[in-house]
Design a protein around this motif. Structure first.
Motif, PDB file in Angstrom:
ATOM      1  N   TYR A 122       0.834  -1.201   0.000  1.00 46.45           N
ATOM      2  CA  TYR A 122       0.000   0.000   0.000  1.00 46.45           C
ATOM      3  C   TYR A 122       0.865   1.245   0.000  1.00 46.45           C
ATOM      4  O   TYR A 122       2.016   1.238   0.451  1.00 46.45           O
ATOM      5  N   ALA A 123       0.279   2.333  -0.543  1.00 48.38           N
ATOM      6  CA  ALA A 123       1.032   3.574  -0.729  1.00 48.38           C
ATOM      7  C   ALA A 123       0.052   4.733  -0.845  1.00 48.38           C
ATOM      8  O   ALA A 123      -1.151   4.543  -1.031  1.00 48.38           O
ATOM      9  N   THR A 124       0.582   5.951  -0.767  1.00 45.82           N
ATOM     10  CA  THR A 124      -0.238   7.139  -0.965  1.00 45.82           C
ATOM     11  C   THR A 124      -0.152   7.638  -2.402  1.00 45.82           C
ATOM     12  O   THR A 124      -0.768   8.644  -2.737  1.00 45.82           O
ATOM     13  N   LYS A 125       0.589   6.936  -3.241  1.00 49.20           N
ATOM     14  CA  LYS A 125       0.687   7.265  -4.656  1.00 49.20           C
ATOM     15  C   LYS A 125       0.295   6.043  -5.481  1.00 49.20           C
ATOM     16  O   LYS A 125       0.692   4.920  -5.184  1.00 49.20           O
ATOM     17  N   GLU A 126      -0.471   6.294  -6.531  1.00 45.28           N
ATOM     18  CA  GLU A 126      -0.947   5.188  -7.358  1.00 45.28           C
ATOM     19  C   GLU A 126       0.194   4.477  -8.072  1.00 45.28           C
ATOM     20  O   GLU A 126       0.078   3.314  -8.457  1.00 45.28           O
ATOM     21  N   SER A 127       1.309   5.167  -8.219  1.00 44.92           N
ATOM     22  CA  SER A 127       2.472   4.555  -8.867  1.00 44.92           C
ATOM     23  C   SER A 127       3.165   3.539  -7.966  1.00 44.92           C
ATOM     24  O   SER A 127       4.002   2.762  -8.427  1.00 44.92           O
ATOM     25  N   PHE A 128       2.832   3.558  -6.670  1.00 36.16           N
ATOM     26  CA  PHE A 128       3.469   2.694  -5.678  1.00 36.16           C
ATOM     27  C   PHE A 128       4.990   2.917  -5.641  1.00 36.16           C
ATOM     28  O   PHE A 128       5.760   2.020  -5.322  1.00 36.16           O
ATOM     29  N   SER A 129       5.423   4.138  -5.993  1.00 39.31           N
ATOM     30  CA  SER A 129       6.853   4.434  -6.013  1.00 39.31           C
ATOM     31  C   SER A 129       7.471   4.331  -4.617  1.00 39.31           C
ATOM     32  O   SER A 129       8.622   3.947  -4.462  1.00 39.31           O
ATOM     33  N   THR A 130       6.692   4.686  -3.608  1.00 43.50           N
ATOM     34  CA  THR A 130       7.092   4.421  -2.226  1.00 43.50           C
ATOM     35  C   THR A 130       5.933   3.695  -1.567  1.00 43.50           C
ATOM     36  O   THR A 130       4.811   4.211  -1.521  1.00 43.50           O
ATOM     37  N   MET A 131       6.197   2.516  -1.120  1.00 38.73           N
ATOM     38  CA  MET A 131       5.107   1.703  -0.583  1.00 38.73           C
ATOM     39  C   MET A 131       5.614   0.822   0.535  1.00 38.73           C
ATOM     40  O   MET A 131       6.821   0.616   0.715  1.00 38.73           O
ATOM     41  N   ARG A 132       4.669   0.318   1.308  1.00 37.27           N
ATOM     42  CA  ARG A 132       4.968  -0.657   2.352  1.00 37.27           C
ATOM     43  C   ARG A 132       4.415  -2.013   1.940  1.00 37.27           C
ATOM     44  O   ARG A 132       3.350  -2.099   1.321  1.00 37.27           O
ATOM     45  N   ARG A 133       5.138  -3.046   2.280  1.00 32.56           N
ATOM     46  CA  ARG A 133       4.737  -4.408   1.932  1.00 32.56           C
ATOM     47  C   ARG A 133       4.575  -5.207   3.221  1.00 32.56           C
ATOM     48  O   ARG A 133       5.427  -5.154   4.108  1.00 32.56           O
ATOM     49  N   ILE A 134       3.470  -5.934   3.305  1.00 34.41           N
ATOM     50  CA  ILE A 134       3.184  -6.748   4.486  1.00 34.41           C
ATOM     51  C   ILE A 134       2.805  -8.155   4.041  1.00 34.41           C
ATOM     52  O   ILE A 134       1.967  -8.335   3.146  1.00 34.41           O
ATOM     53  N   GLU A 135       3.429  -9.129   4.660  1.00 37.54           N
ATOM     54  CA  GLU A 135       2.982 -10.514   4.471  1.00 37.54           C
ATOM     55  C   GLU A 135       1.873 -10.781   5.467  1.00 37.54           C
ATOM     56  O   GLU A 135       2.083 -10.758   6.679  1.00 37.54           O
ATOM     57  N   GLY A 136       0.696 -11.006   4.958  1.00 37.24           N
ATOM     58  CA  GLY A 136      -0.480 -11.180   5.790  1.00 37.24           C
ATOM     59  C   GLY A 136      -0.712 -12.627   6.177  1.00 37.24           C
ATOM     60  O   GLY A 136       0.172 -13.483   6.043  1.00 37.24           O
ATOM     61  N   PRO A 137      -1.920 -12.942   6.619  1.00 35.89           N
ATOM     62  CA  PRO A 137      -2.224 -14.292   7.082  1.00 35.89           C
ATOM     63  C   PRO A 137      -2.409 -15.268   5.925  1.00 35.89           C
ATOM     64  O   PRO A 137      -2.515 -14.875   4.757  1.00 35.89           O
ATOM     65  N   LEU A 138      -2.458 -16.527   6.271  1.00 38.89           N
ATOM     66  CA  LEU A 138      -2.766 -17.569   5.300  1.00 38.89           C
ATOM     67  C   LEU A 138      -4.268 -17.610   5.033  1.00 38.89           C
ATOM     68  O   LEU A 138      -5.078 -17.465   5.956  1.00 38.89           O
ATOM     69  N   ALA A 139      -4.623 -17.787   3.780  1.00 45.41           N
ATOM     70  CA  ALA A 139      -6.003 -18.078   3.400  1.00 45.41           C
ATOM     71  C   ALA A 139      -6.124 -19.592   3.310  1.00 45.41           C
ATOM     72  O   ALA A 139      -5.465 -20.227   2.484  1.00 45.41           O
ATOM     73  N   LEU A 140      -6.948 -20.158   4.169  1.00 47.74           N
ATOM     74  CA  LEU A 140      -7.033 -21.614   4.293  1.00 47.74           C
ATOM     75  C   LEU A 140      -8.474 -22.087   4.093  1.00 47.74           C
ATOM     76  O   LEU A 140      -9.426 -21.292   4.157  1.00 47.74           O
ATOM     77  N   GLU A 141      -8.623 -23.368   3.900  1.00 44.86           N
ATOM     78  CA  GLU A 141      -9.954 -23.940   3.753  1.00 44.86           C
ATOM     79  C   GLU A 141     -10.819 -23.641   4.983  1.00 44.86           C
ATOM     80  O   GLU A 141     -12.032 -23.441   4.878  1.00 44.86           O
ATOM     81  N   ALA A 142     -10.189 -23.592   6.150  1.00 43.21           N
ATOM     82  CA  ALA A 142     -10.920 -23.341   7.399  1.00 43.21           C
ATOM     83  C   ALA A 142     -11.557 -21.960   7.428  1.00 43.21           C
ATOM     84  O   ALA A 142     -12.491 -21.718   8.205  1.00 43.21           O
ATOM     85  N   THR A 143     -11.068 -21.025   6.607  1.00 38.48           N
ATOM     86  CA  THR A 143     -11.642 -19.682   6.531  1.00 38.48           C
ATOM     87  C   THR A 143     -12.343 -19.448   5.199  1.00 38.48           C
ATOM     88  O   THR A 143     -12.580 -18.292   4.826  1.00 38.48           O
ATOM     89  N   GLY A 144     -12.675 -20.515   4.490  1.00 39.62           N
ATOM     90  CA  GLY A 144     -13.270 -20.354   3.170  1.00 39.62           C
ATOM     91  C   GLY A 144     -12.314 -19.725   2.181  1.00 39.62           C
ATOM     92  O   GLY A 144     -12.721 -19.126   1.185  1.00 39.62           O
ATOM     93  N   PHE A 145     -11.001 -19.853   2.471  1.00 39.27           N
ATOM     94  CA  PHE A 145      -9.913 -19.274   1.678  1.00 39.27           C
ATOM     95  C   PHE A 145      -9.945 -17.734   1.676  1.00 39.27           C
ATOM     96  O   PHE A 145      -9.339 -17.099   0.822  1.00 39.27           O
TER      97      PHE A 145
END
Length: 520
Positions: free
Chosen positions: A69-92
């Motif tokens: 995510y970023a404040t510019k649509e170009s994503f020239s400066t952005m932050r990257r986050i590894e989020g949770p797993l999407a699993l069958e238990a959560t309907g993916f």
């Protein structure tokens, strides 16, 4: 006689050899593409406020959510986050809460999923955006409605699907309040439905929408059906949602003690069992701030700068059983919001410093909604149709309204849906049987894609009067989207003056009524 093949030239031989040499690469490319996760339902954001926003998406297999995510649509400066797993238990499905966002900024985000078992197997990025609440007295706008895919009116490809979502998107609102019935779990779809004038409405159909939802998979399938609509996916990617739930998210007029012995469509007769499964699916597929573990707590205040606090209620989870609604003394049998939620609501209102305090509810206060509309018996909502002093569930609301007056809390108004027609009601103590409250407005809208009904009778306990309403012609019942059943509301608050304009709109976005209020 078949012609004998001639000798193969050197050029043809080399061309053939090249094609054969390229074949493994082609097969590998196809295999690699098939190994990559996909985001079939797009992206959405929700539960947005000064404390952050929730990002949501769904993969088609077990995989890791990745967010940039970023404040510019170009994503020239952005932050990257590894989020949770999407699993069958959560309907993916998976979600990630973003916090510490700059105020009054458009946040551009994109989501992908990575297969943890296959190196390099990452989905395409799907992009969305939202605007964070302002820190100063700036303009704020939002839309609201309810009731998606009800009464057999589903996604009709002949008219471009649920185009009302596109009409709302074009207004570029800061957020959307879905006042409940996000699905119609008790309303299967047929491929066609005839209109009284002979026209035929055509639906996209799926297995999950071919019967009433009973299993968790079937409730999930009802949510998945809505994502088949291109208008909805495009809207979700640009407009954050604040979602409520109501009866059809489980079954018509549900409360936890209800049983379905007389409904032959259901093998599972215990509504509390259905409600647990429906709640799980709702929490998986809505972009809520809270996680999937522990009790669901929908009631929450969302702050949008100095001009607006939006307060979401839950009129389903804590209610007592539907019944005559005529008890003279408050108790456990008269609960509608419940003691804990009412206590929280009072403090949320008292502590608010925003100009406008808007309460988002899934049911109206003064409209009579019967538990059994055929016999006109029992109460599904608050009003009990006796026009007298507060009784039953009305006692809870009377106490709340008295508190608002006693604490001199200004500029409190309600918005809601449920009854499948748009209306504006003014509640006036001078007209009421119960008079210990400050006048306020209730704005009703809907449905998004469902049948049109009404009008419902008004109960005189809190003195409501109709300022505006648009209902089907006399004698018409279950008006179709092709006949103008669908509506949404739009609220715009001017940051400089504080004026709040509330407009009712049809499915095309055309204004059919507007009211401007100045803060007191």
């Amino acid at each position: 006689m078949a012609k004998r093949p001639g000798p193969i030239s050197r050029r043809r031989a080399l061309q053939g050899a090249g094609a054969l040499a390229a074949l493994p690469s082609l097969v590998f490319a196809q295999t690699a593409a098939a190994a990559r996760p996909r985001l079939m339902q797009g992206v959405q954001s929700g539960d947005i406020g000064i404390d952050g926003a929730t990002l949501w998406s769904r993969a088609d297999r077990p995989s890791r959510m990745i967010v940039e995510y970023a404040t510019k649509e170009s994503f020239s400066t952005m932050r990257r986050i590894e989020g949770p797993l999407a699993l069958e238990a959560t309907g993916f499905t998976s979600r990630l809460r973003l916090v510490d966002l700059p105020p009054g900024q458009t946040i551009f985000y994109r989501i992908a999923y990575a297969d943890p078992a296959t190196a390099g197997a990452t989905s395409d990025w799907v992009q969305g955006r939202f605007r964070t609440p302002p820190a100063t007295a700036a303009d704020v706008s939002f839309v609201w409605s309810a009731d998606t895919v009800g009464q057999g009116w589903g996604i009709n490809p002949d008219i471009g699907g649920m185009t009302i979502y596109e009409a709302m998107r074009l207004l570029a609102p800061d957020f959307f309040v879905h006042c409940g019935d996000t699905i119609y779990a008790d309303d299967p779809l047929a491929s066609e439905k005839k209109l009284p004038d002979g026209r035929v409405w055509k639906n996209i159909t799926t297995d999950a929408k071919s019967k009433v939802a009973e299993s968790l998979a079937e409730f999930r399938g009802n949510h998945l059906y809505n994502f088949l609509d291109t208008n909805l996916r495009r809207f979700n990617a640009e407009v954050p949602m604040i979602a409520l739930w109501d009866d059809h998210d489980v079954v018509d007029n549900w409360y936890r003690e209800k049983h379905l012995e007389e409904d032959s469509r259901y093998r599972e007769k215990n509504v509390s069992v259905l409600a647990r499964r429906a709640e799980r699916a709702f929490r998986e597929f809505m972009p809520l701030a809270d996680g999937l573990d522990g009790p669901m707590r929908l009631y929450r205040k969302f702050s949008f700068g100095p001009r607006l606090d939006l307060i979401r209620l839950d009129m389903r989870s804590f209610r007592a059983a539907n019944g005559p609604n005529r008890q003279a003394v408050a108790g456990k049998d008269t609960a509608f919001l419940g003691l804990e939620q009412v206590g929280w609501l009072k403090q949320a209102l008292k502590s608010s410093t925003a100009t406008w305090k808007i309460i988002a509810a899934d049911m109206p206060l003064g409209l009579v909604v019967y538990d059994d509309w055929r016999r006109k018996s029992g109460s599904e909502a608050v009003a009990n149709a006796d026009d007298g002093p507060p009784l039953g569930r009305e006692l809870e609301i009377a106490g709340l309204l008295s508190f608002i007056k006693r604490e001199n809390i200004r500029n409190v108004h309600w918005l809601t849906a449920d009854v499948h027609y748009p209306a504006t009601h003014r509640y006036d103590p001078a007209r009421a049987a119960f008079q210990d409250f400050t006048p306020f407005y209730e704005f009703v809208s809907g449905p998004l894609c469902a049948g049109g009904f009404g009008p419902n009778a008004l109960d005189g306990t809190f003195g409501p009067q109709v300022v505006f309403q648009k209902v089907p012609p006399p004698g018409r019942f279950d008006l179709s989207p092709l006949e103008g059943s669908c509506h949404f509301g739009h609220v715009k608050i001017d940051g400089r003056s504080g004026a709040m304009t509330v407009s009712h709109r049809d499915a095309s976005g055309k204004v059919i009524h507007s009211l401007e209020l100045m803060p007191s």
